[in-house]
Motif scaffolding. Structure first.
Motif, PDB file in Angstrom:
ATOM      1  N   THR A  32     -12.025  -7.805 -12.232  1.00  0.00           N
ATOM      2  CA  THR A  32     -13.367  -7.619 -12.794  1.00  0.00           C
ATOM      3  C   THR A  32     -13.324  -6.684 -13.999  1.00  0.00           C
ATOM      4  OG1 THR A  32     -13.932  -5.728 -11.349  1.00  0.00           O
ATOM      5  CG2 THR A  32     -14.394  -7.940 -10.513  1.00  0.00           C
ATOM      6  N   ARG A  33     -12.444  -5.684 -13.952  1.00  0.00           N
ATOM      7  CA  ARG A  33     -12.369  -4.737 -15.071  1.00  0.00           C
ATOM      8  C   ARG A  33     -11.763  -5.380 -16.313  1.00  0.00           C
ATOM      9  NH1 ARG A  33      -9.251  -0.764 -11.004  1.00  0.00           N
ATOM     10  NH2 ARG A  33     -10.886  -0.644  -9.408  1.00  0.00           N
ATOM     11  N   GLN A  34     -11.006  -6.443 -16.121  1.00  0.00           N
ATOM     12  CA  GLN A  34     -10.347  -7.104 -17.252  1.00  0.00           C
ATOM     13  C   GLN A  34     -11.120  -8.320 -17.747  1.00  0.00           C
ATOM     14  OE1 GLN A  34      -6.518  -7.973 -15.572  1.00  0.00           O
ATOM     15  NE2 GLN A  34      -5.930  -5.819 -15.379  1.00  0.00           N
ATOM     16  N   SER A  35     -12.227  -8.652 -17.093  1.00  0.00           N
ATOM     17  CA  SER A  35     -13.000  -9.815 -17.496  1.00  0.00           C
ATOM     18  C   SER A  35     -13.641  -9.574 -18.859  1.00  0.00           C
ATOM     19  CB  SER A  35     -14.090 -10.115 -16.464  1.00  0.00           C
ATOM     20  OG  SER A  35     -14.976 -11.106 -16.942  1.00  0.00           O
ATOM     21  N   PRO A  36     -13.567 -10.525 -19.781  1.00  0.00           N
ATOM     22  CA  PRO A  36     -14.166 -10.335 -21.104  1.00  0.00           C
ATOM     23  C   PRO A  36     -15.683 -10.233 -21.081  1.00  0.00           C
ATOM     24  CG  PRO A  36     -13.400 -12.596 -20.817  1.00  0.00           C
ATOM     25  CD  PRO A  36     -12.884 -11.816 -19.644  1.00  0.00           C
ATOM     26  N   SER A  37     -16.309 -10.658 -20.000  1.00  0.00           N
ATOM     27  CA  SER A  37     -17.772 -10.604 -19.906  1.00  0.00           C
ATOM     28  C   SER A  37     -18.268  -9.293 -19.296  1.00  0.00           C
ATOM     29  CB  SER A  37     -18.291 -11.774 -19.068  1.00  0.00           C
ATOM     30  OG  SER A  37     -17.948 -13.014 -19.625  1.00  0.00           O
ATOM     31  N   VAL A  38     -17.352  -8.462 -18.804  1.00  0.00           N
ATOM     32  CA  VAL A  38     -17.737  -7.275 -18.042  1.00  0.00           C
ATOM     33  C   VAL A  38     -17.489  -6.004 -18.858  1.00  0.00           C
ATOM     34  CG1 VAL A  38     -17.271  -5.923 -15.964  1.00  0.00           C
ATOM     35  CG2 VAL A  38     -17.312  -8.423 -15.851  1.00  0.00           C
ATOM     36  N   GLN A  39     -18.510  -5.173 -18.891  1.00  0.00           N
ATOM     37  CA  GLN A  39     -18.386  -3.871 -19.553  1.00  0.00           C
ATOM     38  C   GLN A  39     -17.889  -2.803 -18.593  1.00  0.00           C
ATOM     39  OE1 GLN A  39     -21.487  -2.706 -22.428  1.00  0.00           O
ATOM     40  NE2 GLN A  39     -21.794  -0.857 -21.205  1.00  0.00           N
ATOM     41  N   LEU A  40     -18.363  -2.854 -17.358  1.00  0.00           N
ATOM     42  CA  LEU A  40     -17.936  -1.916 -16.317  1.00  0.00           C
ATOM     43  C   LEU A  40     -17.668  -2.706 -15.054  1.00  0.00           C
ATOM     44  CD1 LEU A  40     -17.461   1.039 -15.438  1.00  0.00           C
ATOM     45  CD2 LEU A  40     -19.872   1.119 -14.758  1.00  0.00           C
ATOM     46  N   GLY A  41     -16.401  -2.717 -14.608  1.00  0.00           N
ATOM     47  CA  GLY A  41     -16.024  -3.506 -13.449  1.00  0.00           C
ATOM     48  C   GLY A  41     -16.162  -2.750 -12.140  1.00  0.00           C
ATOM     49  N   ALA A  42     -15.621  -3.337 -11.093  1.00  0.00           N
ATOM     50  CA  ALA A  42     -15.719  -2.753  -9.754  1.00  0.00           C
ATOM     51  C   ALA A  42     -14.890  -1.479  -9.671  1.00  0.00           C
ATOM     52  CB  ALA A  42     -15.245  -3.754  -8.708  1.00  0.00           C
ATOM     53  N   SER A  43     -15.479  -0.430  -9.108  1.00  0.00           N
ATOM     54  CA  SER A  43     -14.816   0.864  -8.961  1.00  0.00           C
ATOM     55  C   SER A  43     -14.076   0.927  -7.629  1.00  0.00           C
ATOM     56  CB  SER A  43     -15.862   1.977  -9.007  1.00  0.00           C
ATOM     57  OG  SER A  43     -16.708   1.894  -7.861  1.00  0.00           O
ATOM     58  N   PRO A  44     -13.253   1.962  -7.423  1.00  0.00           N
ATOM     59  CA  PRO A  44     -12.632   2.131  -6.104  1.00  0.00           C
ATOM     60  C   PRO A  44     -13.654   2.224  -4.974  1.00  0.00           C
ATOM     61  CG  PRO A  44     -11.492   3.482  -7.716  1.00  0.00           C
ATOM     62  CD  PRO A  44     -12.691   2.903  -8.422  1.00  0.00           C
ATOM     63  N   ARG A  45     -14.826   2.812  -5.245  1.00  0.00           N
ATOM     64  CA  ARG A  45     -15.866   2.845  -4.216  1.00  0.00           C
ATOM     65  C   ARG A  45     -16.315   1.427  -3.874  1.00  0.00           C
ATOM     66  NH1 ARG A  45     -20.576   6.796  -3.773  1.00  0.00           N
ATOM     67  NH2 ARG A  45     -20.153   7.222  -5.936  1.00  0.00           N
ATOM     68  N   ALA A  46     -16.380   0.564  -4.897  1.00  0.00           N
ATOM     69  CA  ALA A  46     -16.745  -0.830  -4.648  1.00  0.00           C
ATOM     70  C   ALA A  46     -15.700  -1.513  -3.773  1.00  0.00           C
ATOM     71  CB  ALA A  46     -16.904  -1.574  -5.970  1.00  0.00           C
TER      72      ALA A  46
END
Length: 379
Positions: free
Chosen positions: A300-314
């Protein structure tokens, strides 16, 4: 029963996936007019796939205690069905959140039974429940409590707010400003309220079920990212299918009133709920599955559509939900299928999309679906 994105945990296919589905995992739930099927062990096909993926074969949870606890959780679904039609997946999502010790955000347009689902759910659990109607003039102390001067003793006394309960129904949470929304942050994360240097623990179990109307409606305030991250799941509650809607009208024609839930009774005890939470926490997870969760988050963090991906808490939230879902299905270990089923409701509200992607109509659900399809499943 199928455990894959686009399938409701109740086991029916999700029409119209991926656009905004209502309940875990992501689609309008089927009619719940008939008694909900009891949670069952993984099917042979699912078991064989899981054995290849994670190096384990899920089996029915051992011991009569776990079986009895799962039957108790199923009684909750059956009891809620007496009052709610067409939202079986939403009820399942609430059960998963309860077992995972998380909180739920229910989003949907007015009139799709968001509040009724929570009220019926809490009535079936028999737990202490309080409802707060969030309005623009609501103050933080109206939720958590405040210090009040006692003229008789000459001292300040803390008067507890409605958050001191087992289930807090935060109705239309996005109709109050962020200052009041933030009053729930400590309660939801730390399960306590601090006042004047002292911390007071909240009852256990504790669950916040918040409802909100879509933010494009007038007079609403978007929940800040920190607040959204406190919710284990975001369930999108949609309009029921035609047959379910006909059943709703039939019930009303026969005299049913959503304001009176006298036919609903508690079917589980607080002790059973706490025992079920502990049992769900004991579900095993292999290193392969843990790595799969991390790979999904990194994707999710590397997706070109995503500015902020899933965190460790996620990631930890997804793991907790997957364990609860596996336990409900009688599995002794989490498989990639369980992870995939819980992925969208647990992560859909945690992703920040790029503005250009939002303008193009890209949704978080669509991004997560793509992530699942492109991430290698452990074998």
């Amino acid at each position: 029963m199928t455990d894959r994105p686009g399938t409701d945990p109740a086991g029916s296919p999700a029409p119209g996936y991926p656009p905004a589905p209502p309940a875990p995992p992501s689609a309008p739930a089927p009619s719940a007019a008939s008694p909900a099927p009891a949670p069952q062990a993984a099917s042979p096909a699912e078991g064989s796939a899981s054995a290849g993926h994670a190096g384990v074969t899920p089996t029915a949870a051992s011991g009569s205690d776990d079986v009895a606890l799962r039957q108790a959780m199923q009684r909750v679904r059956a009891e809620v069905d007496k009052a709610v039609v067409g939202q079986a997946g939403t009820v399942t999502g609430l059960l998963v959140a309860l077992l995972a010790r998380g909180h739920v955000l229910l989003e949907g347009v007015p009139g799709v039974a968001k509040t009724l689902v929570v009220r019926s759910f809490s009535r079936a659990l028999g737990l202490d429940t309080k409802r707060v109607q969030f309005t623009p003039d609501l103050m933080p102390g109206d939720v958590t409590g405040s210090l009040v001067y006692d003229a008789r003793t000459g001292e300040f006394e803390f008067r507890r707010g409605p958050v001191f309960t087992n289930i807090l129904l935060a109705d239309e949470i996005n109709r109050t400003p962020p200052k009041t929304q933030a009053a729930l942050l400590e309660a939801m994360e730390e399960r306590q309220v601090s006042s004047d240097g002292a911390s007071m623990a909240l009852p256990d179990p504790f669950l916040v079920a918040a409802t909100q109307n879509p933010i494009e409606h007038e007079g609403t305030y978007s929940l800040p990212e920190a607040q959204l991250d406190r919710f284990l799941m975001k369930l999108v509650v949609g309009v029921p299918e035609r047959d379910a809607e006909v059943s709703v009208l039939r019930r009303h024609a026969d005299g049913f009133s959503p304001r009176e839930l006298t036919d609903l009774r508690p079917v589980v005890t607080a002790a059973e709920i706490l025992a079920a939470q502990r049992a769900a926490g004991r579900v095993q997870v292999t290193d392969d599955v843990l790595g799969y969760v991390v790979d999904l988050a990194r994707a999710t963090r590397q997706s070109p559509s995503v500015q902020l991906g899933a965190s460790p808490r996620a990631s930890t939230a997804l793991l907790a939900a997957a364990k609860a879902w596996a336990w409900l299905n009688g599995s002794s270990a989490v498989t990639p299928d369980h992870v995939q089923t819980m992925l969208i409701p647990v992560w859909r509200h945690r992703l920040q999309l790029r503005p250009d992607a939002e303008m193009e109509g890209v949704s978080a659900d669509a991004v997560l679906t793509s992530v699942v399809q492109q991430t290698r499943v452990p074998i």
